[in-house]
Enzyme design. Structure first.
Site, short mmCIF file in Angstrom:
data_model
loop_
_atom_site.label_atom_id
_atom_site.label_comp_id
_atom_site.label_asym_id
_atom_site.label_seq_id
_atom_site.Cartn_x
_atom_site.Cartn_y
_atom_site.Cartn_z
N GLY A 218 -0.62 4.85 -0.90
CA GLY A 218 -1.73 5.40 -0.13
C GLY A 218 -1.31 6.57 0.75
N GLN A 219 -2.23 7.00 1.62
CA GLN A 219 -1.99 8.20 2.43
C GLN A 219 -0.76 8.04 3.33
OE1 GLN A 219 -4.51 9.08 5.74
NE2 GLN A 219 -4.09 11.28 5.67
N LYS B 175 -10.82 -4.20 11.97
CA LYS B 175 -9.62 -3.79 12.72
C LYS B 175 -9.48 -4.58 14.03
CE LYS B 175 -7.71 -0.59 10.11
NZ LYS B 175 -6.50 -0.96 9.36
N GLY C 170 0.83 -1.21 0.00
CA GLY C 170 0.00 0.00 0.00
C GLY C 170 0.86 1.25 0.00
N TYR D 165 -15.41 -1.49 9.20
CA TYR D 165 -14.01 -1.04 9.33
C TYR D 165 -13.50 -1.40 10.73
CZ TYR D 165 -10.16 2.43 9.42
OH TYR D 165 -8.95 3.07 9.51
#
Ligand code: AKB
Length: 317
Positions: free
Chosen positions: A11-12, A147, A8, A143
């Site tokens: 990504g951010q 998690k 990833g 989400y």
């Protein structure tokens, strides 16, 4: 010397973490993992190796690990909270099925694995103020459910197979480089872009809704510092509460207005985002991270606001 794979990487978090890790360990030792449609460009592409790395493809992941003799993985693949509500099955496939693939490769190849959790791992039954490290976790979003599952499976792999799994529960992350996409805390990034562009900001989160937040440089420090920590000191693993500040929309608005006096904000509360935000804590207690691996943030709201606004202006946003 570490050989690191960032899953990833575009990504951010990944886009900045990959660059930070290459600065620390050398460009050749940090592989930028990406999926088709999110190819690395610029510094990410040129600063070191890159490879297709989809967490839902365990064999492909194992090939990349072998090819680059990887010993450490930053597993940043995930859908953020609002998007995950729209695509719950995909959120689970990436966040939980993908995690199994990462952990299986880690078990077979002796890898260390960092996977971020979130304030989203808490729910309405969690004590909202100074939320303890070990407490009730009954989130109402997919989400959050994925998690919490990630935290439990990561701890299971550590206890059962000795895999070196570590993680933090990130608050909303604020950065001037790569925008987040589809999170509940995204407003705290968008508000700065509106201020610098001279636009009126339409806030989707109601006044009085407090959430933990953190400036990206502190978040990157958390990732690196936790993975460098002496394992003998770690009483917890997945995942540590970390925070740097807690504010509501009104407080961040006034912090920005102190530097941009003409800035204006109006409220247009988004019911989906508000329901998620209201179910998350107001402020975390991160004592365990401070005690077990010397976690310490450097940016509070005024310091972040001053730095962020000047960086966005420098970038001509
Ligand atoms: C989101 O809002 O979904 C994320 C997070 C707090 O995990 N930024």
């Amino acid at each position: 010397m570490k050989n690191i794979l960032v899953i990833g990487s575009t990504g951010q978090i990944g886009s900045e973490l990959t660059v930070r890790l290459r600065g620390l360990y050398g460009g050749a030792h940090v592989v930028a993992g990406y999926v088709h449609g999110a190819e690395p460009v610029g510094e990410l592409l040129e600063g070191g190796p890159s490879a297709v790395c989809d967490v839902t493809d365990g064999e492909g992941l194992a090939r990349v690990v072998r090819q680059y003799s990887v010993d450490t993985v930053y597993n940043l693949a995930a859908l953020l909270s609002v998007v995950a509500e729209l695509k719950p099955r995909l959120a689970w496939k990436i966040g939980v099925d993908g995690l199994w693939n990462v952990l299986e490769v880690a078990r077979e190849s002796g890898l260390s694995v960092f996977t971020p959790s979130s304030i989203g791992a808490f729910g309405p039954g969690t004590p909202p103020d100074h939320t303890p490290q070990d407490t009730i976790q009954r989130p109402r979003t997919i989400y959050g459910i994925s998690k919490v599952t990630m935290e439990l499976i990561s701890d299971y792999y550590h206890m059962r197979y000795g895999v070196d799994t570590r993680g933090v529960r990130f608050p909303g992350l604020i950065s001037y480089v790569t925008p987040p996409g589809g999170g509940t805390t995204d407003y705290a990034v968008d508000i700065y872009y509106s201020a610098v562009r001279g636009e009126t900001f339409s806030c989707p989160i109601a006044k009085g809704t407090y959430m933990d937040m953190m400036y990206m440089p502190d978040a990157l420090n958390a990732c690196v510092r936790l993975m460098e920590a002496d394992p003998a000191r770690l009483l917890h693993r997945n995942s540590f509460n970390v925070t740097a500040m807690s504010f509501d929309p009104d407080e961040v608005y006034h912090a920005i207005k102190a530097l941009c006096p003409d800035f204006k904000m109006e409220y247009q509360v988004d019911a989906v985002k508000q329901a998620i935000a209201s179910s998350w804590p107001n402020s975390l207690d991160d004592t365990c991270a401070r005690e077990e691996w010397d976690w310490q943030p450097h940016f509070d709201l005024p310091a972040m606001t001053a730095d962020l606004i000047s960086r966005l202006r420098q970038r001509g946003v």
